[in-house]
Scaffold this motif. Structure first.
Motif, mmCIF file in Angstrom:
data_model
loop_
_atom_site.group_PDB
_atom_site.id
_atom_site.type_symbol
_atom_site.label_atom_id
_atom_site.label_comp_id
_atom_site.label_asym_id
_atom_site.label_seq_id
_atom_site.Cartn_x
_atom_site.Cartn_y
_atom_site.Cartn_z
ATOM 1 N N ALA A 1 69.925 -21.019 -31.759
ATOM 2 C CA ALA A 1 70.975 -21.269 -32.749
ATOM 3 C C ALA A 1 71.581 -22.647 -32.505
ATOM 4 N N PRO A 2 71.893 -23.379 -33.566
ATOM 5 C CA PRO A 2 72.465 -24.716 -33.385
ATOM 6 C C PRO A 2 73.827 -24.657 -32.669
ATOM 7 N N TYR A 3 74.616 -23.628 -32.985
ATOM 8 C CA TYR A 3 75.856 -23.352 -32.258
ATOM 9 C C TYR A 3 75.904 -21.841 -32.053
ATOM 10 N N HIS A 4 76.658 -21.405 -31.053
ATOM 11 C CA HIS A 4 76.713 -19.971 -30.780
ATOM 12 C C HIS A 4 77.842 -19.273 -31.528
ATOM 13 N N VAL A 5 78.928 -20.015 -31.742
ATOM 14 C CA VAL A 5 80.124 -19.397 -32.293
ATOM 15 C C VAL A 5 80.682 -20.245 -33.426
ATOM 16 N N ILE A 6 81.198 -19.584 -34.452
ATOM 17 C CA ILE A 6 81.950 -20.318 -35.470
ATOM 18 C C ILE A 6 83.310 -19.639 -35.634
ATOM 19 N N VAL A 7 84.360 -20.425 -35.471
ATOM 20 C CA VAL A 7 85.716 -19.900 -35.639
ATOM 21 C C VAL A 7 86.154 -20.204 -37.072
ATOM 22 N N VAL A 8 86.552 -19.151 -37.788
ATOM 23 C CA VAL A 8 86.926 -19.335 -39.188
ATOM 24 C C VAL A 8 88.371 -18.932 -39.443
ATOM 25 N N PRO A 9 89.277 -19.915 -39.520
ATOM 26 C CA PRO A 9 90.626 -19.578 -39.963
ATOM 27 C C PRO A 9 90.552 -19.312 -41.472
ATOM 28 N N VAL A 10 91.029 -18.145 -41.882
ATOM 29 C CA VAL A 10 90.897 -17.768 -43.288
ATOM 30 C C VAL A 10 91.663 -18.735 -44.186
ATOM 31 N N ASN A 11 92.838 -19.113 -43.738
ATOM 32 C CA ASN A 11 93.690 -19.981 -44.541
ATOM 33 C C ASN A 11 94.321 -21.026 -43.632
ATOM 34 N N VAL A 12 93.838 -22.259 -43.754
ATOM 35 C CA VAL A 12 94.338 -23.286 -42.829
ATOM 36 C C VAL A 12 95.757 -23.722 -43.143
ATOM 37 N N SER A 13 96.271 -23.363 -44.323
ATOM 38 C CA SER A 13 97.663 -23.747 -44.580
ATOM 39 C C SER A 13 98.645 -22.706 -44.022
ATOM 40 N N ASN A 14 98.094 -21.622 -43.507
ATOM 41 C CA ASN A 14 98.936 -20.664 -42.782
ATOM 42 C C ASN A 14 99.005 -21.112 -41.326
ATOM 43 N N GLU A 15 100.229 -21.428 -40.907
ATOM 44 C CA GLU A 15 100.403 -22.049 -39.596
ATOM 45 C C GLU A 15 99.910 -21.181 -38.443
ATOM 46 N N ALA A 16 100.229 -19.895 -38.513
ATOM 47 C CA ALA A 16 99.843 -18.985 -37.430
ATOM 48 C C ALA A 16 98.331 -18.910 -37.316
ATOM 49 N N GLN A 17 97.673 -18.820 -38.457
ATOM 50 C CA GLN A 17 96.208 -18.734 -38.452
ATOM 51 C C GLN A 17 95.603 -20.026 -37.926
ATOM 52 N N ARG A 18 96.112 -21.133 -38.440
ATOM 53 C CA ARG A 18 95.559 -22.415 -38.024
ATOM 54 C C ARG A 18 95.753 -22.643 -36.530
ATOM 55 N N ASP A 19 96.949 -22.378 -36.054
ATOM 56 C CA ASP A 19 97.239 -22.631 -34.635
ATOM 57 C C ASP A 19 96.389 -21.756 -33.723
ATOM 58 N N LEU A 20 96.274 -20.476 -34.087
ATOM 59 C CA LEU A 20 95.495 -19.579 -33.236
ATOM 60 C C LEU A 20 94.017 -19.980 -33.247
ATOM 61 N N ALA A 21 93.518 -20.345 -34.415
ATOM 62 C CA ALA A 21 92.123 -20.765 -34.520
ATOM 63 C C ALA A 21 91.882 -22.013 -33.671
ATOM 64 N N GLU A 22 92.800 -22.971 -33.783
ATOM 65 C CA GLU A 22 92.666 -24.203 -33.002
ATOM 66 C C GLU A 22 92.697 -23.907 -31.512
ATOM 67 N N LYS A 23 93.571 -22.989 -31.144
ATOM 68 C CA LYS A 23 93.707 -22.649 -29.732
ATOM 69 C C LYS A 23 92.402 -22.027 -29.217
ATOM 70 N N LEU A 24 91.860 -21.100 -29.998
ATOM 71 C CA LEU A 24 90.605 -20.464 -29.619
ATOM 72 C C LEU A 24 89.477 -21.481 -29.516
ATOM 73 N N TYR A 25 89.426 -22.362 -30.502
ATOM 74 C CA TYR A 25 88.394 -23.394 -30.528
ATOM 75 C C TYR A 25 88.477 -24.237 -29.253
ATOM 76 N N ASP A 26 89.695 -24.590 -28.924
ATOM 77 C CA ASP A 26 89.933 -25.395 -27.736
ATOM 78 C C ASP A 26 89.499 -24.655 -26.466
ATOM 79 N N GLU A 27 89.887 -23.403 -26.370
ATOM 80 C CA GLU A 27 89.545 -22.617 -25.174
ATOM 81 C C GLU A 27 88.038 -22.429 -25.037
#
Length: 572
Positions: free
Chosen positions: A470-496
Motif C-alpha cells: 500500500a502506498p500509505y498504511h493509514v488515512i485520517v479523515v476529519p469529516v468536517n475540517v471547519s469543525n474545530e474539535a474534529q480538525r484538532d483531533l485529526a491533526e493530533k492523531l496525524y502528528d502522533e
RNA sequence: CGGGGUGUAGCGCAGUUGGUAGCGCACGUGCUUUGGGAGCAUGGGGUCGGGGGUUCGAGUCCCUCCACCCCGACCA
C-alpha cells in the motif's frame, strides 16, 4: 502527507481507453498517466507502490545471496549480434544509432550484458557460484501494447542471473531463486500458481512461470487438483484421451463439393468433429510439413516449433499456392495420402489411436472415409502437437485437468550454456580445464505485480491494497475540517502517527465527507480513521478498507491498534 | 502486421441539410451547506488530431498523414 498538498489528481469518470479494473483504477486513483501507447509515467502514489514492491524484491534477492548491480538500458548491437538475438528479437527492439552510426538498442533483457561482464571478470571456479541482479527499466516494442501496465512497451523488471560451475550447482542456485520468488509473491499478497513453461527463444532447460490467477490474464494455464501438476498452455502435455478399437473398414472416396472446413463437414456429413482428421500444411525455413490432428483439436505452435527444432516465429501456415502444390487440390481438401514433394508428415499422438476417420482426399471436392493409421498411411513423426483442453487427462495422474487464466509475474529458467557458449564465458576448473559457465536467469515484472495485485484486490469502489505494498498504511479523515474539535483531533492523531513512523495520510481538504470517503476507498488505503461527531469525546472510528463495519476507538487507543494491524498484515 | 473503431475544454460526451462550438463533471470567485461524489450565483478555459483541397463560408464534404483504442496475429 497532507492530501491538500499531495499531487493526486483522481478522476471521477472512467477514462475511455481503459478496459480492465487494474488499468482503470491505476488511472482513476492517480497512480499513473499514459505518455504514449504502452508508455506510462508514475505519479507520487504509484511511485510509492513501486518502491514498496522493489524493496520486497530487493530484500528477498539479498536474502537469497544475490548481489545487486546496475547495467545500462542501452546495449551495443554487437553483443546481441554475438548471441544471434539481434535478429531473433528483430522489430521487438527499440533500436537507435549514435552520432557515429553505431547501432544500439534499448535493452529488452540483459543476458548478453551479464554474460559479457562475467566472461571478462570471472576466470576461476574459485569465483563461483555467483548470482547477480538488477532492477531496471526494459524496453520492448510490443506489437500491441494493452491493458495498461500489463503489457507495456517500457516496464520495470528485476532480472537476476546465476553462474555456476556445473548443473548441480545450477540446481542449487535455481532452487534458492524459486524460494525467493515464493516469498516475494507471498509478501506482496498475491495468490499465484507456479507452472511449467516452455523455454522458447530464451533457450535452456527447466523453466517455471509464476502466474497470478486472474480472469484478465493473457496466459492460459492447465492444472491438476489431484496431483498438483501445472503448466502453461504452450507446455502442457497432452495425452491420448481414448483408444478406439473399431474394426477397420475399407476406404471410400466421398463427394464433398465445396465443403472445406471441419464445421462445414460436420453439418454436411452429420458426423462429429472428432471423427475427422485435419491436415494442416505449415512452412518453416523453406521446408513444408503436414500436421495431422483430430478435427476438434488445435495445433500448439510452440510444440510444433520445438519438434522442428526452430523458433515459433519460423513456423507459419503455408500460403494457398504451396498448399495447392503439395496437395494437388484447393485449400480445404488436404489429407495424409498422396502428398507430393518433400513433405514431412507429423501426426499428433492421438491419430494412431483413432479408427475409420475422415480426411481430405488431396483432390478438390473429395474426402476419404474409413482411413486408418498404419494401414493407409504412416507419419514420419508421431508426437504431441496439440493444445490442451479443459478436461484432458493429467499427464501425471490421469485426473481431469482444469484450465485457468493467469498473469505472468515471474519466470525462472535454467539456461545452461546457451549464452556462455555463444559469448565464450568460460572458467578454469580445479584441474586447469576450461569449461563453460552454467547459467540461470530469473525475471520479475514489478509494474505487473502492482497491476496484478489490483486485479486480485479491488471492489466497485476502488483498490484494496495489501498492507505490504500500500502506498500509505493509514488515512485520517476529519469529516468536517471547519469543525474545530474534529480538525484538532485529526491533526493530533496525524502528528502522533507520523512521529511513530507510521505511513499516514490526512485528508485535510475542505470537502464534503462523501467525497473524502470515496477518494479514500478509491485509493485503497488499508486503514481509515474517521474523526467525526464524537471528536468532542475523543472517540474516532477505525475502518479497514477490506471490511464493511468500522469500530469505535478512544483517541489514546489508536496508535497501538494501528501498529498492531500493520504488523499483523506485513510479513517479512 | 491484418480487420474494425475513435480523435471536439483536464475527464466523459453532444454538435441537425456546411453558417463561425455546446452539455455534465472538474477548475476560479462569493454566499449557503458539511457522515458517502452539495446548492445558488458568477467566471475562465478550444490551433474541433495535423496538413492540403472544395466552398462566399468547413467541427461537418473530399484527399492525405498522425495518434489512440478494440479484435486477431504475435509475445524471454
Amino acid at each position: 502527507m497532507r492530501l491538500s498538498q499531495l499531487f493526486i489528481p483522481t478522476m471521477r469518470e472512467v477514462p475511455a481507453e481503459a478496459e480492465i479494473p487494474s488499468h482503470i483504477l491505476m488511472l482513476k486513483a492517480a497512480l499513473m498517466r499514459k505518455l504514449a501507447s504502452g508508455v506510462y509515467i508514475y505519479l507520487p502514489l504509484g511511485k510509492r507502490v513501486l518502491k514498496k514492491i522493489e524493496e520486497i524484491v530487493r530484500e528477498e534477492m539479498d536474502r537469497a545471496g544475490a548481489q545487486e548491480v546496475l547495467m545500462s538500458a542501452i546495449i551495443p548491437a554487437e553483443l546481441l549480434k554475438e548471441s544471434g538475438r539481434w535478429d531473433v528479437f528483430g522489430p521487438e527492439m527499440f533500436k537507435l544509432k549514435d552520432r557515429n552510426d553505431r547501432e544500439f538498442c534499448l535493452g529488452p533483457t540483459h543476458e548478453e550484458v551479464f554474460t559479457d561482464l562475467i566472461r571478462n571478470d570471472v576466470k576461476s571456479y574459485r569465483q563461483l557460484p555467483l548470482t547477480i541482479y538488477q532492477i531496471q527499466t526494459k524496453y520492448r516494442d510490443e506489437r500491441r501494447p494493452r491493458f495498461g501496465v500489463m503489457r507495456s512497451r517500457e516496464f520495470i523488471m528485476k532480472d537476476a542471473y546465476s553462474f555456476d560451475v556445473d548443473w548441480d550447482g545450477l540446481d542449487v542456485s535455481f532452487d534458492k531463486m524459486y524460494d525467493a520468488y515464493c516469498r516475494i509473491f507471498d509478501r506482496c499478497g498475491l495468490k499465484y500458481t507456479v507452472v511449467e513453461a516452455d523455454t522458447g527463444a530464451m533457450g535452456g532447460k527447466d523453466s517455471k512461470e509464476f502466474m497470478v490467477t486472474s480472469n484478465v490474464g493473457e496466459a492460459v494455464i492447465a492444472y491438476c487438483d489431484n496431483c498438483g501438476y501445472a503448466a502453461n498452455e504452450e507446455k502442457a502435455e497432452c495425452t491420448v484421451q481414448n483408444t478406439i478399437n473399431e474394426e477397420m473398414r475399407s476406404v471410400e472416396k466421398i463427394y464433398t463439393p465445396n465443403v472445406k472446413t471441419i464445421d462445414e463437414l460436420v453439418s454436411h456429413l452429420n458426423v462429429d468433429a472428432e471423427k475427422f482428421v485435419k491436415t494442416l500444411i505449415y512452412k518453416y525455413k523453406d521446408k513444408v510439413v503436414a500436421v495431422l490432428i483430430r478435427g476438434d483439436r488445435e495445433v500448439n505452435p510452440v510444440k510444433l516449433a520445438n519438434l522442428l527444432n526452430v523458433t515459433e516465429n519460423d513456423v507459419e501456415l503455408a500460403d494457398e499456392k504451396t498448399v495447392k502444390e503439395v496437395t494437388s487440390a484447393d485449400v480445404g481438401f488436404a489429407g495424409p495420402i498422396g502428398l507430393k514433394g518433400d513433405v514431412m508428415l507429423i501426426a499428433d499422438a492421438e491419430i494412431p489411436a483413432m479408427r475409420n476417420v475422415i480426411v481430405g482426399a488431396n483432390e478438390t471436392d473429395y474426402h476419404l472415409k474409413n482411413v486408418n493409421y498404419g494401414r493407409d498411411f504412416k507419419a514420419d513423426v508421431v508426437s504431441d502437437v496439440r493444445k490442451v483442453v479443459d478436461g484432458d487427462k493429467c499427464p501425471k495422474c490421469g485426473s481431469p485437468l482444469k484450465l485457468d487464466r493467469g498473469i505472468e509475474v515471474g519466470h525462472i529458467f535454467k539456461l545452461g550454456t546457451k549464452y556462455s557458449d555463444a559469448l565464450g564465458a568460460n572458467y578454469i576448473d580445479e584441474n586447469g580445464n576450461e569449461k563453460p559457465i552454467i547459467m540461470g536467469c530469473y525475471g520479475i515484472g514489478l509494474n505487473r505485480i502492482a497491476a496484478a495485485a489490483i486485479e486480485q484486490n479491488h471492489d466497485d469502489k476502488g483498490i484494496i491494497w495489501p498492507m505490504s505494498i500500500a502506498p500509505y498504511h493509514v488515512i485520517v479523515v476529519p469529516v468536517n475540517v471547519s469543525n474545530e474539535a474534529q480538525r484538532d483531533l485529526a491533526e493530533k492523531l496525524y502528528d502522533e502517527l507520523s512521529k511513530a513512523g507510521i505511513e499516514v495520510l490526512i485528508d485535510d481538504r475542505d470537502l464534503r465527507a462523501g467525497v473524502k470517503f470515496n477518494d479514500a476507498d478509491l485509493l485503497g488505503i488499508p486503514i481509515r480513521i474517521t474523526v467525526g461527531k464524537k471528536a468532542e469525546d475523543k472517540i474516532v472510528e477505525l475502518k479497514l478498507r477490506r471490511e464493511e463495519k468500522p469500530i469505535e476507538l478512544k483517541h489514546d487507543e489508536v496508535l497501538n491498534k494501528v501498529k498492531e494491524l500493520i504488523s499483523e498484515n506485513i510479513r517479512s
